[in-house]
Design a protein around this motif. Sequence first.
Motif, short mmCIF file in Angstrom:
data_model
loop_
_atom_site.label_atom_id
_atom_site.label_comp_id
_atom_site.label_asym_id
_atom_site.label_seq_id
_atom_site.Cartn_x
_atom_site.Cartn_y
_atom_site.Cartn_z
N TYR A 127 -10.11 0.88 -8.78
CA TYR A 127 -9.22 -0.25 -8.49
C TYR A 127 -9.95 -1.60 -8.53
O TYR A 127 -9.67 -2.50 -7.76
CB TYR A 127 -8.54 -0.05 -7.13
N VAL A 148 -12.07 7.90 -2.51
CA VAL A 148 -11.44 7.63 -3.80
C VAL A 148 -12.48 7.27 -4.87
O VAL A 148 -12.16 7.28 -6.06
CB VAL A 148 -10.39 6.51 -3.69
N GLN A 198 -6.75 -0.70 -12.68
CA GLN A 198 -6.39 0.67 -12.33
C GLN A 198 -6.68 1.58 -13.53
O GLN A 198 -7.80 1.99 -13.73
CB GLN A 198 -4.93 0.74 -11.87
N ILE A 233 -10.24 -1.25 -0.17
CA ILE A 233 -10.54 0.18 -0.35
C ILE A 233 -11.09 0.67 0.98
O ILE A 233 -12.27 0.52 1.29
CB ILE A 233 -11.56 0.42 -1.48
N THR A 289 0.86 -1.18 0.00
CA THR A 289 0.00 0.00 0.00
C THR A 289 0.90 1.24 0.00
O THR A 289 2.05 1.18 -0.43
CB THR A 289 -0.97 -0.01 1.20
N SER A 304 -6.05 8.26 -4.18
CA SER A 304 -5.57 7.09 -3.43
C SER A 304 -5.16 7.53 -2.04
O SER A 304 -4.95 8.71 -1.78
CB SER A 304 -4.39 6.43 -4.16
N SER A 347 -5.95 2.32 0.33
CA SER A 347 -6.93 2.66 -0.69
C SER A 347 -6.20 3.03 -1.99
O SER A 347 -6.06 4.21 -2.31
CB SER A 347 -7.81 3.84 -0.23
N PRO A 348 -5.68 2.08 -2.74
CA PRO A 348 -5.90 0.66 -2.46
C PRO A 348 -4.81 0.08 -1.56
O PRO A 348 -3.73 0.63 -1.40
CB PRO A 348 -5.81 0.04 -3.86
N LYS A 371 -2.01 10.36 0.99
CA LYS A 371 -2.92 10.60 -0.12
C LYS A 371 -2.15 10.81 -1.42
O LYS A 371 -1.08 11.42 -1.43
CB LYS A 371 -3.79 11.82 0.16
#
Length: 311
Positions: free
Chosen positions: A213, A200, A290, A195, A142, A159, A163-164, A146
């Motif tokens: 995602y 997002v 994506q 998520i 991950t 993101s 997330s993801p 942000k």
Amino acid sequence: MRRSLLLMIAALISGTATAQTVKGGKVNTESAKLANKLDTTQKQEGWTVRGTNTLLLNQAAFSNWIAGGINAIALTARADYEFNLKKGKNLWENRILGGYGLRSEEGSRATKVEDIIDFTSKYGYQLGKSNWYSAAALNLKTQFAKGYDYAKPAQSYISNLFSPGYVTLGLGIDYIPNDNFNLSIHPLTSRFTIIADKAVFDPDQDGILTDAYGAKPTESLVYQLGAYVGGRYKVKLMENILLDNRFGIFTNYLEKPQNMVLSYSAILDMKVNKFISTQITADLFYDDNQIGKLQLKETLGVGLTYKFGRY
């Protein structure tokens, strides 16, 4: 710039691997020299602990420069640790990789140049006296903060932490002859996409939710079952120049198996002395869930490096 960096890496690799000299009337290839530098010893008993801490800097400064230019600075911190245990036929390997970097230009807000959390833990049981192991693996990937599409300044973040987030559990076999090479073939692999931040799904902040995602706005978890093939290869190209390659391929049995998830990363570490080095990194990634396009990230920096353990 991107093409030049890739060409630089490719030229360095190919030139080192194929250059030839004649000694005593015989052709002496650099690839033969390269093979002699590799660690071909098998895994050692007990714990092997090693790590690399890196702080890289990129800077551009101008004052009354007629040709023009923008003052800019980028700072990236990386940590890469390994904790491996070999006890009889049992092999337990753990790797933690983290990186975060920011770039600031005069008159603009800071932007991210690096953001990754990557943890892998693998257990293997040696098959006979071979270099093959029956294996189970866990991977978590991950980011810290942000992420934004800087081409769309009015857009909110796309993101965030988890997330993801990707959690992968695999069963199969590994080929591990030494510390410099490993190959994983896991035909039974579960991949979970997490998520955790619902924002997002609404990057434009207009109340219109979109898929993200591979997940629908009502989903926080997406499950995939498939096969994974991956590996790592570390090679000493020249004295004080080390290339670390990693690749991974995942295909989903349950839906569109032809749309594979592909990843490749390389770190070219050129050591100046014990504490200073230059690093070039290249990351390629493709995931149809994506943006459905090949993603490329490259960095180049000079900075401080501290290593411990055996490399």
